[in-house]
Motif scaffolding. Sequence first.
Motif, PDB file in Angstrom:
ATOM      1  N   VAL A  38      38.344  36.796  32.128  1.00  0.00           N
ATOM      2  CA  VAL A  38      38.788  35.403  32.134  1.00  0.00           C
ATOM      3  C   VAL A  38      38.680  34.768  30.751  1.00  0.00           C
ATOM      4  O   VAL A  38      39.616  34.149  30.256  1.00  0.00           O
ATOM      5  N   THR A 184      43.514  33.333  42.685  1.00  0.00           N
ATOM      6  CA  THR A 184      43.131  34.494  41.886  1.00  0.00           C
ATOM      7  C   THR A 184      41.749  35.013  42.256  1.00  0.00           C
ATOM      8  O   THR A 184      41.155  35.791  41.526  1.00  0.00           O
ATOM      9  N   GLY A 188      41.162  38.286  40.646  1.00  0.00           N
ATOM     10  CA  GLY A 188      40.242  38.068  39.538  1.00  0.00           C
ATOM     11  C   GLY A 188      39.116  39.072  39.497  1.00  0.00           C
ATOM     12  O   GLY A 188      38.557  39.348  38.429  1.00  0.00           O
ATOM     13  N   PHE A 191      40.008  41.693  37.095  1.00  0.00           N
ATOM     14  CA  PHE A 191      40.254  41.332  35.702  1.00  0.00           C
ATOM     15  C   PHE A 191      39.185  41.901  34.780  1.00  0.00           C
ATOM     16  O   PHE A 191      39.489  42.475  33.732  1.00  0.00           O
ATOM     17  N   ASP A 256      34.782  27.707  29.384  1.00  0.00           N
ATOM     18  CA  ASP A 256      34.378  28.477  30.562  1.00  0.00           C
ATOM     19  C   ASP A 256      32.873  28.631  30.722  1.00  0.00           C
ATOM     20  O   ASP A 256      32.430  29.398  31.579  1.00  0.00           O
ATOM     21  N   HIS A 259      31.639  28.181  34.234  1.00  0.00           N
ATOM     22  CA  HIS A 259      31.915  29.226  35.214  1.00  0.00           C
ATOM     23  C   HIS A 259      30.993  30.431  35.060  1.00  0.00           C
ATOM     24  O   HIS A 259      30.649  31.081  36.049  1.00  0.00           O
ATOM     25  N   GLN A 324      46.968  34.517  32.760  1.00  0.00           N
ATOM     26  CA  GLN A 324      46.335  33.991  33.964  1.00  0.00           C
ATOM     27  C   GLN A 324      45.158  33.092  33.607  1.00  0.00           C
ATOM     28  O   GLN A 324      44.967  32.023  34.186  1.00  0.00           O
ATOM     29  N   ALA A 325      44.362  33.518  32.629  1.00  0.00           N
ATOM     30  CA  ALA A 325      43.206  32.728  32.233  1.00  0.00           C
ATOM     31  C   ALA A 325      43.623  31.368  31.684  1.00  0.00           C
ATOM     32  O   ALA A 325      43.002  30.342  31.976  1.00  0.00           O
ATOM     33  N   THR A 328      45.002  29.091  34.737  1.00  0.00           N
ATOM     34  CA  THR A 328      43.934  28.522  35.562  1.00  0.00           C
ATOM     35  C   THR A 328      43.102  27.531  34.755  1.00  0.00           C
ATOM     36  O   THR A 328      42.591  26.558  35.311  1.00  0.00           O
ATOM     37  N   GLN A 358      38.369  27.525  42.420  1.00  0.00           N
ATOM     38  CA  GLN A 358      39.668  28.143  42.587  1.00  0.00           C
ATOM     39  C   GLN A 358      40.660  27.110  43.117  1.00  0.00           C
ATOM     40  O   GLN A 358      40.713  26.829  44.307  1.00  0.00           O
TER      41      GLN A 358
END
Length: 644
Positions: A38, A184, A188, A191, A256, A259, A324-325, A328, A358
């Motif tokens: 991510v 995801t 994910g 990933f 991030d 997260h 994708q990262a 999102t 999410q």
Amino acid sequence: MPSAVEASGGEPASPVHGGHDSADPRRWKLLALAALGVVYGDIGTSPLYSVRECFHGSHALAVNETNVLGVLSLIFWALTLVIAVKYLVFILRADNHGEGGILALMALLAPAGRGISRRTWVVVLGLFGAAFLYADGMITPAISVLSAVEGLRLASEDIFQTWFVEIIAVVILLGLFRLQSRGTAKVGALFGPFMLFWFLLLAALGVWHILEMPSVLSAINPLYAFHFFVENGVTGFLILGTVFLVVTGGEALYADIGHFGVLPIRASWFAVVFPSLLLNYFGQGSLLLRHPEAAIHPLFEMAPDWALYPMVVIATLAAVMASQAVITGSFSLTLQAIQLGYCPRLRIEHTSSDQKGQIYIPAVNRSLMIAAIALVLGFQSSSNLAAAYGIAITITMVVTTLLFYVLIHHHWKWPTWVAVLFAGFFLGIDLSFFGANLLKIFHGGWFPLVIAAAIYVLMSTWQDGRRLLAERLRASMLSTELFVAEIMVNPPIRVPGVAVFMSGNPMGTPLALRQNVAHNHVLHDRSIILGVQTAEAPHVPDEQRLETEEIGEGFYRATLRYGFMEEPDVPADLTKLECLGAGFDLKKVSYYLGRETLLATPRSGMYMWRESLFSFLSRNAQPATLFFHLPPEQVVEIGAQVEL
């Protein structure tokens, strides 16, 4: 609100960010693996295009020892100083109660400003930085996917012509954005392991080619960068704009931390990402010195001929994960902007019942998809897109450095001369990259500037419009205590039940309450004037969620508080109201909302065009009923016209 630093003001309040920096080694190692997929997707795909853009194209450098070793030296020190030192060591400590990102930092700093001017500048910088992150969210999927697919042209330029490569890239982007609505959470989980494989592949290819010419490792010496500038002069300085491509994705490290936590992100970088990237870049340099013709696409030329197609497939998957990262991340940024009052309410869908982070925002996904596809079709090659790429991130990094200076000087109480020297050093690096990118404005760099300017206008107009609307409503608002005293002179009819009147200012009487009494001449046994506020912190503890006050005559004042990373759920939190009594049936509550029709007027406040824009945004915002999770069958809306 509580500060994110200790009372002494000198150091961060806690080494724990987002509750993830656990002492459990297995847990943080799993988080470190997930962070690879991510956090580092963007910077991990930079080897696809960064070195190539220095030595291929209309403004390419000659492939000789001075230039190759000079560029490698610049890459090494850019990754070391900007990512490893600035972001990994310092910026990651600037959390807002465990959350990172430019809006989280802005929310932490803005309320503490002693003067209006400082608060204003903090907000302006934060909004500009956020606006450029949206531009990055449009460009990253386009350049990452396009640069990966372009590897097919090495196999056959006759078959894989430019238009064919564009079609393949567009199809991949369409599939990527269409999958967003499914979430995801499950994908994910793959990933991290896949990106670990990607980084190990980059490292292996790099080692293979470094062994062919180990002397390239001497480029670690900064004298090679100095000699490069001496030999190339202005051209050498301008190539910094291309070298900067190796550090794109640095902002993701900061955004991030909520997260994954600081420890897993740092562990991923120093154990896997940093050495893998360096080995690959130096391997590309070794290849170029031995085979200058490989500058067309050095990363793919590193692989054996038989591995070209598998390499393109793997690179494309890595590009999709990098995209994708960013996508999102745009969803999370939008949620923060909505909660902080800089964006109209938008429809937000949860794609996982287990993970609250999410989310899927259809309007944002649609906008990013259209922009990414338009960029592929308009710019036609990743080389052309590279010009648009750098300038967005350089400006964001400049903004982050300036906000970090405010933090270390005014919050952490570093001595002025230390704060100035520290911020000045990194600001000098950021501005050097920015200056080198300025000439790209006429070759594609205009795109992120236009996009960021438009998004800034939208966000600032929404913020100023909400403030102006609150002023207009407050000017005609009656205090709740005075309103209750007045109606008790000639009491209206009372009916059983509970009425909740939503209000932006719970100290005054909501327009819906006044209109209801004036036209229906009726009141419920219990009337609750409810305000919903967003704190400058990402999360609000349950014990601080609700405040209530009894006004008298069956009237109550209540305030619900949410963090900027939380979504309000009014019915669920109303169960904490003591005045409802134990076991009260929430299905018997009636919710009254005011629906204002906004009229742009020449009165002092905002320019007419901004008032018209604010009115348009307000009409198209998600209804408050959905945003606050109110049951539609229990909602009564009362309309009124308000002149701005």
